[in-house]
Design a protein around this motif. Structure first.
Motif, PDB file in Angstrom:
ATOM      1  N   ILE A  54     -47.627  -4.561  16.116  1.00 50.67           N
ATOM      2  CA  ILE A  54     -49.068  -4.506  15.852  1.00 50.67           C
ATOM      3  C   ILE A  54     -49.558  -3.034  15.502  1.00 50.67           C
ATOM      4  N   ALA A  55     -48.708  -2.059  16.057  1.00 48.12           N
ATOM      5  CA  ALA A  55     -48.957  -0.764  15.616  1.00 48.12           C
ATOM      6  C   ALA A  55     -48.543  -0.346  14.267  1.00 48.12           C
ATOM      7  N   LYS A  56     -47.464  -0.961  13.807  1.00 50.97           N
ATOM      8  CA  LYS A  56     -47.232  -0.756  12.456  1.00 50.97           C
ATOM      9  C   LYS A  56     -48.147  -1.399  11.391  1.00 50.97           C
ATOM     10  N   PHE A  57     -48.853  -2.568  11.698  1.00 45.54           N
ATOM     11  CA  PHE A  57     -49.897  -3.155  11.029  1.00 45.54           C
ATOM     12  C   PHE A  57     -50.993  -2.234  10.971  1.00 45.54           C
ATOM     13  N   ALA A  58     -51.520  -1.944  12.195  1.00 44.38           N
ATOM     14  CA  ALA A  58     -52.789  -1.118  12.137  1.00 44.38           C
ATOM     15  C   ALA A  58     -52.772   0.351  11.597  1.00 44.38           C
ATOM     16  N   ALA A  59     -51.652   0.934  11.746  1.00 44.35           N
ATOM     17  CA  ALA A  59     -51.528   2.189  11.282  1.00 44.35           C
ATOM     18  C   ALA A  59     -51.363   2.252   9.719  1.00 44.35           C
ATOM     19  N   ALA A  60     -50.784   1.177   9.019  1.00 49.03           N
ATOM     20  CA  ALA A  60     -50.633   1.045   7.736  1.00 49.03           C
ATOM     21  C   ALA A  60     -52.012   0.782   6.928  1.00 49.03           C
ATOM     22  N   ASP A  61     -52.727   0.074   7.698  1.00 49.89           N
ATOM     23  CA  ASP A  61     -53.978  -0.272   7.269  1.00 49.89           C
ATOM     24  C   ASP A  61     -55.067   1.063   7.340  1.00 49.89           C
ATOM     25  N   ALA A  62     -55.097   1.590   8.440  1.00 51.21           N
ATOM     26  CA  ALA A  62     -55.954   2.547   8.691  1.00 51.21           C
ATOM     27  C   ALA A  62     -55.457   3.779   7.977  1.00 51.21           C
ATOM     28  N   SER A  63     -54.205   4.184   7.635  1.00 48.31           N
ATOM     29  CA  SER A  63     -53.855   5.441   6.962  1.00 48.31           C
ATOM     30  C   SER A  63     -54.226   4.984   5.323  1.00 48.31           C
ATOM     31  N   LEU A  64     -54.091   3.786   4.977  1.00 42.29           N
ATOM     32  CA  LEU A  64     -54.360   3.663   3.396  1.00 42.29           C
ATOM     33  C   LEU A  64     -56.101   3.840   3.053  1.00 42.29           C
ATOM     34  N   LYS A  65     -56.854   3.261   4.208  1.00 39.07           N
ATOM     35  CA  LYS A  65     -58.173   3.285   3.969  1.00 39.07           C
ATOM     36  C   LYS A  65     -58.490   4.864   4.252  1.00 39.07           C
ATOM     37  N   ALA A  66     -57.833   5.525   5.202  1.00 38.01           N
ATOM     38  CA  ALA A  66     -58.541   7.267   5.401  1.00 38.01           C
ATOM     39  C   ALA A  66     -57.983   7.915   3.974  1.00 38.01           C
ATOM     40  N   LEU A  67     -57.034   7.647   3.467  1.00 41.78           N
ATOM     41  CA  LEU A  67     -56.511   8.247   2.278  1.00 41.78           C
ATOM     42  C   LEU A  67     -57.526   8.097   0.962  1.00 41.78           C
ATOM     43  N   ASP A  68     -57.859   6.605   1.055  1.00 40.18           N
ATOM     44  CA  ASP A  68     -58.773   6.272  -0.128  1.00 40.18           C
ATOM     45  C   ASP A  68     -60.010   6.924   0.106  1.00 40.18           C
ATOM     46  N   GLN A  69     -60.721   7.174   1.154  1.00 41.58           N
ATOM     47  CA  GLN A  69     -61.876   7.539   1.715  1.00 41.58           C
ATOM     48  C   GLN A  69     -61.787   9.191   1.354  1.00 41.58           C
ATOM     49  N   SER A  70     -60.491   9.766   1.530  1.00 40.49           N
ATOM     50  CA  SER A  70     -60.564  11.156   1.504  1.00 40.49           C
ATOM     51  C   SER A  70     -60.676  11.461   0.034  1.00 40.49           C
ATOM     52  N   ILE A  71     -59.826  10.681  -0.897  1.00 37.88           N
ATOM     53  CA  ILE A  71     -59.805  10.780  -2.490  1.00 37.88           C
ATOM     54  C   ILE A  71     -61.463  10.612  -2.890  1.00 37.88           C
ATOM     55  N   GLN A  72     -62.041   9.808  -2.299  1.00 42.38           N
ATOM     56  CA  GLN A  72     -63.550   9.560  -2.573  1.00 42.38           C
ATOM     57  C   GLN A  72     -64.273  10.638  -2.312  1.00 42.38           C
TER      58      GLN A  72
END
Length: 386
Positions: free
Chosen positions: A320-338
């Motif tokens: 569960i941690a691996k699943f949640a962290a992978a999704d959260a980091s990708l969203k955060a990185l995409d938002q940071s780029i934006q």
């Protein structure tokens, strides 16, 4: 730092130590070496000399005698400084944990001190072209030959083996006779063994940790190369797979923290019509939501490490941690780029080049689909889909 993750005094010191070493080199060093196809040997040596690579390994073999929580802190802090190192998960975490749990005294004495101080590295050879998530389908074979073994087959997407002194190979017993699948065994195979060859596997990931196809053509190893009991490899390998998921989540969480910190700094300083862009809810709300997701993933990850260190069942929490962290980091990185606008795609800001690192962690070391299968079948007790 987080209002939710409450560090002990020892953990604060560990986090500061890891952050200080990472800050000494910085993301520029990591990206410069990665673009050039070079390694980060100086950083690795400093981490080893500081006792950070082996913080979780037994003290009698040169480790720090702590747990997975402590190694998680180290790996997360590296990624939070823009240095997501896969090899930290592979050599000390997966291979070191398996050897500590199941290796002979000879293997432990030969390998753990070097893994702990950074002078030795070990790669992990499980996946194959036709056996990615399905470990039962491993086709690499090992047959007994006198006092030793002969190993033949191939491995795929093996990280950082070009800089490893050995690779931990999972192989099938070629001589097994029975009605069920032949059992798996694990071996420590030196990378300079005759018959072992590497073929680079180019990817879009910007990292010093390269990917390789590995060919094993009648590779001979002695009896001492066997880890634990012959035929018990599939059960033994889980001493490394739960740490792998927990620490992969740690890399994701670090990337998420890095991305949000960069975006917040930019949103405070960047002004349009005399107003910082961070004052606009169209900028601030997505960043706040990304922060929430990363902090929740961190909570799940530290809980999984806590369960593992306590000797409790940790597979559900780790997945569960691996699943949640992978999704959260990708969203955060995409938002940071934006948030950075066009600058988000500039090499100067070090964001776009992290995208494939973050994206990879949705697929490896276990895909989100396999995590969902695990949760559906194990947590929810739904019928098995495979």
């Amino acid at each position: 730092m987080s209002a939710f993750i409450v560090d002990t005094d020892e953990h604060k010191m560990l986090r500061e130590s890891a952050g200080k070493i990472a800050g000494k080199y910085g993301q520029h060093y990591f990206l410069e070496r990665s673009r050039a196809g070079e390694k980060v040997d100086e950083l690795w040596a400093d981490l080893g000399q500081a006792g950070l690579l082996g913080v979780h390994l037994p003290e009698e073999y040169g480790g720090g005698g702590a747990g997975m929580t402590e190694l998680l802190i180290v790996i997360e802090e590296l990624a939070a400084k823009g240095i997501p190192l896969l090899l930290t998960v592979i050599s000390p975490a997966i291979c070191g944990s398996i050897l500590a749990a199941h290796g002979s005294e000879q293997l432990k004495a030969s390998w753990l001190p070097g893994i702990a101080d950074g002078s030795k590295k070990m790669a992990f050879g499980l996946t194959e072209p036709d056996a990615g998530s399905n470990s039962h389908n491993v086709s690499t074979t090992a047959r007994r030959d006198g006092d030793g073994w002969v190993i033949s087959g191939g491995k795929y997407f093996i990280s950082a083996i070009d800089e490893a002194d050995a690779v931990l190979i999972i192989a099938r017993d070629q001589d097994f006779v029975g009605t069920s699948r032949s059992p798996l065994s694990m071996f420590v195979v030196p990378t300079d063994s005759p018959g072992l060859t590497l073929q680079p596997l180019p990817t879009a990931v910007v990292s010093p940790d390269g990917q390789f196809t590995v060919f094993l053509d009648e590779v001979r190893v002695g009896a001492e190369a066997l880890i634990g009991m012959a035929g018990n490899g599939l059960r033994q390998v889980f001493a490394g797979l739960n740490p792998e998921r927990i620490l992969a989540a740690g890399i994701s969480n670090g990337i998420g923290r890095f991305a949000i910190a960069k975006a917040v700094d930019y949103a405070r300083d960047r002004k349009v019509w005399s107003t910082p862009i961070g004052a606009h809810q169209g900028v601030s709300h997505p960043l706040a939501e990304s922060h929430i997701a990363v902090e929740l993933a961190r909570l799940a990850t530290y809980r999984a490490a806590e369960l593992f260190d306590a000797g409790e069942p940790a597979a559900e929490a780790a997945n569960i941690a691996k699943f949640a962290a992978a999704d959260a980091s990708l969203k955060a990185l995409d938002q940071s780029i934006q948030t950075h606008g066009g600058n988000g795609l500039s090499n100067e800001y070090g964001l776009a080049e992290l995208w494939f690192n973050a994206r990879m962690l949705k697929t490896a070391p276990v895909s989100r689909e396999m995590v969902l299968n695990f949760v559906a079948q194990t947590s929810l007790k739904l019928p098995a889909s495979y």
